[in-house]
Each structure stands twice: as C-alpha cells, then as structure tokens.
Write a protein that holds these residues in place. Structure first.
Motif, PDB file in Angstrom:
ATOM      1  N   HIS A   1      -4.741  -9.764   1.673  1.00  0.00           N
ATOM      2  CA  HIS A   1      -5.065  -8.441   2.182  1.00  0.00           C
ATOM      3  C   HIS A   1      -4.316  -7.364   1.406  1.00  0.00           C
ATOM      4  O   HIS A   1      -4.863  -6.325   1.083  1.00  0.00           O
ATOM      5  CB  HIS A   1      -4.798  -8.419   3.678  1.00  0.00           C
ATOM      6  CG  HIS A   1      -4.102  -7.194   4.176  1.00  0.00           C
ATOM      7  ND1 HIS A   1      -4.624  -5.928   4.035  1.00  0.00           N
ATOM      8  CD2 HIS A   1      -2.936  -7.012   4.811  1.00  0.00           C
ATOM      9  CE1 HIS A   1      -3.806  -5.050   4.568  1.00  0.00           C
ATOM     10  NE2 HIS A   1      -2.784  -5.674   5.047  1.00  0.00           N
TER      11      HIS A   1
ATOM     12  N   GLU B   1      -5.975  -6.341  -1.979  1.00  0.00           N
ATOM     13  CA  GLU B   1      -7.246  -5.602  -2.001  1.00  0.00           C
ATOM     14  C   GLU B   1      -7.087  -4.203  -2.552  1.00  0.00           C
ATOM     15  O   GLU B   1      -7.864  -3.756  -3.388  1.00  0.00           O
ATOM     16  CB  GLU B   1      -7.823  -5.474  -0.585  1.00  0.00           C
ATOM     17  CG  GLU B   1      -8.523  -6.718  -0.092  1.00  0.00           C
ATOM     18  CD  GLU B   1      -9.064  -6.521   1.324  1.00  0.00           C
ATOM     19  OE1 GLU B   1      -9.092  -7.514   2.053  1.00  0.00           O
ATOM     20  OE2 GLU B   1      -9.454  -5.394   1.676  1.00  0.00           O
ATOM     21  N   LEU B   2      -6.070  -3.501  -2.048  1.00  0.00           N
ATOM     22  CA  LEU B   2      -5.908  -2.113  -2.470  1.00  0.00           C
ATOM     23  C   LEU B   2      -5.468  -2.035  -3.923  1.00  0.00           C
ATOM     24  O   LEU B   2      -6.006  -1.255  -4.703  1.00  0.00           O
ATOM     25  CB  LEU B   2      -4.897  -1.405  -1.571  1.00  0.00           C
ATOM     26  CG  LEU B   2      -4.698   0.073  -1.891  1.00  0.00           C
ATOM     27  CD1 LEU B   2      -5.988   0.859  -1.709  1.00  0.00           C
ATOM     28  CD2 LEU B   2      -3.611   0.676  -1.012  1.00  0.00           C
TER      29      LEU B   2
ATOM     30  N   ARG C   1       1.226 -12.864  11.861  1.00  0.00           N
ATOM     31  CA  ARG C   1       1.056 -14.315  11.740  1.00  0.00           C
ATOM     32  C   ARG C   1       1.416 -15.120  13.000  1.00  0.00           C
ATOM     33  O   ARG C   1       1.628 -16.306  12.953  1.00  0.00           O
ATOM     34  CB  ARG C   1       1.822 -14.876  10.538  1.00  0.00           C
ATOM     35  CG  ARG C   1       1.134 -14.568   9.226  1.00  0.00           C
ATOM     36  CD  ARG C   1       1.764 -15.315   8.072  1.00  0.00           C
ATOM     37  NE  ARG C   1       2.625 -14.493   7.254  1.00  0.00           N
ATOM     38  CZ  ARG C   1       2.222 -13.765   6.230  1.00  0.00           C
ATOM     39  NH1 ARG C   1       0.960 -13.740   5.899  1.00  0.00           N
ATOM     40  NH2 ARG C   1       3.073 -13.042   5.537  1.00  0.00           N
TER      41      ARG C   1
ATOM     42  N   ILE D   1      -6.520   2.574   4.937  1.00  0.00           N
ATOM     43  CA  ILE D   1      -6.906   2.704   3.534  1.00  0.00           C
ATOM     44  C   ILE D   1      -6.653   1.415   2.754  1.00  0.00           C
ATOM     45  O   ILE D   1      -7.284   1.151   1.739  1.00  0.00           O
ATOM     46  CB  ILE D   1      -6.176   3.892   2.884  1.00  0.00           C
ATOM     47  CG1 ILE D   1      -6.699   4.105   1.458  1.00  0.00           C
ATOM     48  CG2 ILE D   1      -4.681   3.657   2.816  1.00  0.00           C
ATOM     49  CD1 ILE D   1      -7.229   5.430   1.204  1.00  0.00           C
ATOM     50  N   CYS D   2      -5.757   0.575   3.265  1.00  0.00           N
ATOM     51  CA  CYS D   2      -5.461  -0.704   2.609  1.00  0.00           C
ATOM     52  C   CYS D   2      -6.618  -1.670   2.681  1.00  0.00           C
ATOM     53  O   CYS D   2      -6.662  -2.647   1.948  1.00  0.00           O
ATOM     54  CB  CYS D   2      -4.342  -1.444   3.317  1.00  0.00           C
ATOM     55  SG  CYS D   2      -2.914  -0.482   3.478  1.00  0.00           S
ATOM     56  N   ARG D   3      -7.497  -1.446   3.610  1.00  0.00           N
ATOM     57  CA  ARG D   3      -8.613  -2.364   3.826  1.00  0.00           C
ATOM     58  C   ARG D   3      -9.789  -1.912   2.982  1.00  0.00           C
ATOM     59  O   ARG D   3     -10.485  -0.971   3.343  1.00  0.00           O
ATOM     60  CB  ARG D   3      -8.975  -2.406   5.312  1.00  0.00           C
ATOM     61  CG  ARG D   3      -7.887  -3.035   6.144  1.00  0.00           C
ATOM     62  CD  ARG D   3      -7.598  -4.409   5.645  1.00  0.00           C
ATOM     63  NE  ARG D   3      -6.698  -5.168   6.484  1.00  0.00           N
ATOM     64  CZ  ARG D   3      -6.724  -6.501   6.545  1.00  0.00           C
ATOM     65  NH1 ARG D   3      -7.584  -7.169   5.830  1.00  0.00           N
ATOM     66  NH2 ARG D   3      -5.872  -7.129   7.320  1.00  0.00           N
ATOM     67  N   VAL D   4      -9.984  -2.611   1.864  1.00  0.00           N
ATOM     68  CA  VAL D   4     -11.025  -2.247   0.908  1.00  0.00           C
ATOM     69  C   VAL D   4     -12.261  -3.127   1.076  1.00  0.00           C
ATOM     70  O   VAL D   4     -13.382  -2.656   1.001  1.00  0.00           O
ATOM     71  CB  VAL D   4     -10.479  -2.400  -0.532  1.00  0.00           C
ATOM     72  CG1 VAL D   4     -11.539  -2.044  -1.559  1.00  0.00           C
ATOM     73  CG2 VAL D   4      -9.252  -1.535  -0.715  1.00  0.00           C
ATOM     74  N   GLU D   5     -11.993  -4.422   1.286  1.00  0.00           N
ATOM     75  CA  GLU D   5     -13.112  -5.366   1.365  1.00  0.00           C
ATOM     76  C   GLU D   5     -13.200  -6.129   2.678  1.00  0.00           C
ATOM     77  O   GLU D   5     -14.252  -6.639   3.021  1.00  0.00           O
ATOM     78  CB  GLU D   5     -12.999  -6.386   0.226  1.00  0.00           C
ATOM     79  CG  GLU D   5     -13.365  -5.792  -1.119  1.00  0.00           C
ATOM     80  CD  GLU D   5     -12.846  -6.644  -2.262  1.00  0.00           C
ATOM     81  OE1 GLU D   5     -12.843  -7.877  -2.114  1.00  0.00           O
ATOM     82  OE2 GLU D   5     -12.435  -6.058  -3.275  1.00  0.00           O
ATOM     83  N   THR D   6     -12.062  -6.228   3.377  1.00  0.00           N
ATOM     84  CA  THR D   6     -12.093  -6.962   4.643  1.00  0.00           C
ATOM     85  C   THR D   6     -11.464  -6.107   5.735  1.00  0.00           C
ATOM     86  O   THR D   6     -10.608  -5.263   5.465  1.00  0.00           O
ATOM     87  CB  THR D   6     -11.297  -8.288   4.561  1.00  0.00           C
ATOM     88  OG1 THR D   6      -9.930  -7.978   4.286  1.00  0.00           O
ATOM     89  CG2 THR D   6     -11.845  -9.195   3.490  1.00  0.00           C
TER      90      THR D   6
ATOM     91  N   TRP E   1     -13.658   2.766   2.405  1.00  0.00           N
ATOM     92  CA  TRP E   1     -14.150   2.264   1.120  1.00  0.00           C
ATOM     93  C   TRP E   1     -15.600   1.813   1.289  1.00  0.00           C
ATOM     94  O   TRP E   1     -15.957   1.248   2.323  1.00  0.00           O
ATOM     95  CB  TRP E   1     -13.292   1.089   0.636  1.00  0.00           C
ATOM     96  CG  TRP E   1     -11.875   1.474   0.335  1.00  0.00           C
ATOM     97  CD1 TRP E   1     -10.814   1.373   1.173  1.00  0.00           C
ATOM     98  CD2 TRP E   1     -11.375   2.042  -0.887  1.00  0.00           C
ATOM     99  NE1 TRP E   1      -9.675   1.835   0.553  1.00  0.00           N
ATOM    100  CE2 TRP E   1      -9.987   2.247  -0.718  1.00  0.00           C
ATOM    101  CE3 TRP E   1     -11.962   2.383  -2.114  1.00  0.00           C
ATOM    102  CZ2 TRP E   1      -9.176   2.781  -1.721  1.00  0.00           C
ATOM    103  CZ3 TRP E   1     -11.151   2.909  -3.107  1.00  0.00           C
ATOM    104  CH2 TRP E   1      -9.780   3.103  -2.906  1.00  0.00           C
TER     105      TRP E   1
ATOM    106  N   ALA F   1       0.808  -1.218   0.000  1.00  0.00           N
ATOM    107  CA  ALA F   1       0.000   0.000   0.000  1.00  0.00           C
ATOM    108  C   ALA F   1       0.837   1.261   0.000  1.00  0.00           C
ATOM    109  O   ALA F   1       0.550   2.219  -0.719  1.00  0.00           O
ATOM    110  CB  ALA F   1      -0.929   0.000   1.204  1.00  0.00           C
TER     111      ALA F   1
ATOM    112  N   ASN G   1      -0.543 -12.527  -0.358  1.00  0.00           N
ATOM    113  CA  ASN G   1      -1.088 -12.047   0.898  1.00  0.00           C
ATOM    114  C   ASN G   1      -2.367 -11.340   0.502  1.00  0.00           C
ATOM    115  O   ASN G   1      -2.347 -10.201   0.091  1.00  0.00           O
ATOM    116  CB  ASN G   1      -0.074 -11.080   1.524  1.00  0.00           C
ATOM    117  CG  ASN G   1      -0.586 -10.497   2.827  1.00  0.00           C
ATOM    118  OD1 ASN G   1      -1.772 -10.482   3.089  1.00  0.00           O
ATOM    119  ND2 ASN G   1       0.326 -10.017   3.634  1.00  0.00           N
TER     120      ASN G   1
END
Lengths: 104, 168
Positions: free
Chosen positions: A48, A51-52, B64, B127-132, B151, A23, A46
């Motif tokens: 996640h 997504e961006l 993780r 901002i990286c989290r668009v769908e989850t 989003w 990102a 990955n």
C-alpha cells in the motif's frame, strides 16, 4: 530525527531529499519543491505504501530506487527531469461539499 | 498523523456554515490533538464565532490486528460511539480513513435507522490510495452518501465514487 516534531526546517534547507516511500515524507518534500529520491525497502514491502511512490514516479515527480541501487542512482541522476508537483485543491472539495449539503 | 493532516487540509476551505466542528480521535492518538488545536486557533483568528469540540473513542483496530479480534474491538468501539454520536447528533460526518471513523459512521447509521438522527456521511479516501482502497474505504464505500477518491484508477474500479482530482 525520530523525535523531532517537524522536519520542516531541515526540509527547507535541503537541496536533495532521500526518503523512504512514506506518503507524508514524499508529499511534504514535493510540496517544498525539493528533488526527491524514494528508496524502496523490498524486505519491508508494504504494498500500500508503494502505490503513491510508484504513481509519483510515473508522473515524473520523484526518482526511485532500492537500497542496493542508491549509489548508482546518485551518481547518474538528472534532477532536471523531475517535474514540479502542483498543490492539491481543497477548494474543489469545498465547492463539492457545499452543493452536496445544500449550501449554495 | 497523515489522516489528520489530510482532514485539516480538507477543512481549510470550508465556510463557517460547517460549525460547530466535532473532532473524534482514537484514545491512543498522541499527535492529532495538537494539530487540531493549532488549526482551530488559526481559524478563530479569522472567524470570531468559531467553535469546536474534541472527543476520544477506543481505537477499533491496530495495524495488522487479526480479523477475529478486530471484530470484537470494533464492536466495542461502535457501542462506545453510540452515546457520543447520539449526544453530538451530527448533520454531516466527514472522514478519511483511519479505523476510528468506521465505528462512528456505523453508530450514525444506526441512529438513522432508529429514526433518531440522519447524518450525511462523506468519506474522502487518502491521497496514498492510488490503486486500492483502505479497509475503512472498502467498508464505507457501501455505507457513505458520498465517497471521494483522489486518483482516476480508483474512480474506474469504484464507479459510485466521486473524483475531484487531488484535494489535499
């Protein structure tokens, strides 16, 4: 590059950026107004992180490919199809927060 | 690094009513302190009475890290955060997703339950989290006073959230 504090200078001088889907890399590049090709490493998938990159591609801000299709993408790309990336609006957050906490 | 950059952007338009600012970092974080000091230094050039502090807490979870060991390390971080949160007695907690924010928010909730200090908790998902949502987001969706997403897909999935568009 791993050890540089900031790529800002390199970014400013670049005409095209090819990057992974991180990102920070994507956003910094787009904010500098540089054309960006995002390379997805399917083995390191990955979800996640993707997504961006996927959303930015859907919105027409970046080109997208994987390691094996990179050369092809570079040969056939049309950078004029990329749309400019408008900056975020932290002022909207400030307005919202002022109302939420009662400073008006 | 990403979380710090985002949170500093969120702070950039806030008035000096949001003062003093108390930053809480993970003990293993090597990069954020410099960014924060630089931000605050610039701010002090505009606002003469600008004040801030910086504290560190043990990192609650490595990327993780397994569930069971995460529960233990998070619990340790919560216990560690309690005296710090009690000392700072924040009116408002602003966080945006690193694991560090969960123990701080939980300790603030505990202080609220004990009648010692009630803080407003505002969470802004990255901002990286668009769908989850991130793991921190999934937890704090239920415990925050305001949960902000950037989003529209997230606003649909999480109706109690607030959508203001891209704010960083």
């Amino acid at each position: 590059f791993r050890f540089k504090d900031s790529l800002a200078e390199d970014l400013r001088r670049a005409d095209l950026v090819i990057s992974h889907a991180g990102a920070g890399s994507c956003l910094e590049t787009l904010e500098e107004g540089k054309p960006l090709i995002v390379v997805i490493n399917e083995k390191l998938m990955n979800n996640h992180q993707l997504e961006l990159a996927k959303q930015l591609h859907r919105d027409g801000h970046v080109l997208y490919c994987n390691c094996s299709t990179l050369v092809e993408t570079l040969q056939s790309m049309d950078l004029s199809t990329l749309k400019p990336f408008p900056p975020g609006q932290p002022e909207k957050f400030a307005l919202f927060l002022d109302k939420a906490v009662g400073f008006e | 690094g990403g979380h710090t950059t985002e949170i500093l952007r969120l702070l950039s338009c806030l008035s000096e009513s949001y003062s003093p600012r108390h930053y809480i970092l993970a003990d293993s974080d090597k990069m954020s302190e410099a960014k924060i000091r630089s931000f605050e230094q610039k701010r002090a050039e505009t606002f003469s009475n600008s004040q801030f502090t910086l504290d560190r807490i043990p990192r609650s979870r490595e990327v993780r890290q397994s569930w069971t060991s995460s529960m233990v390390t998070t619990l340790y971080s919560i216990l560690y955060s309690l005296p710090l949160t009690y000392k700072l007695k924040p009116d408002l907690i602003l966080c945006n997703g690193p694991g560090t924010c969960v123990p701080v928010c939980i300790s603030a909730l505990l202080l609220g339950l004990l009648g010692l200090k009630r803080a407003i908790i505002v969470y802004v998902e990255s901002i990286c989290r668009v769908e989850t949502l991130s793991l921190s987001g999934k937890i704090l969706y239920y415990f925050s006073d305001y949960f902000i997403v950037q989003w529209p897909a997230l606003k649909e999935k999480y109706p109690k959230s607030v959508f203001l568009g891209r704010i960083v």
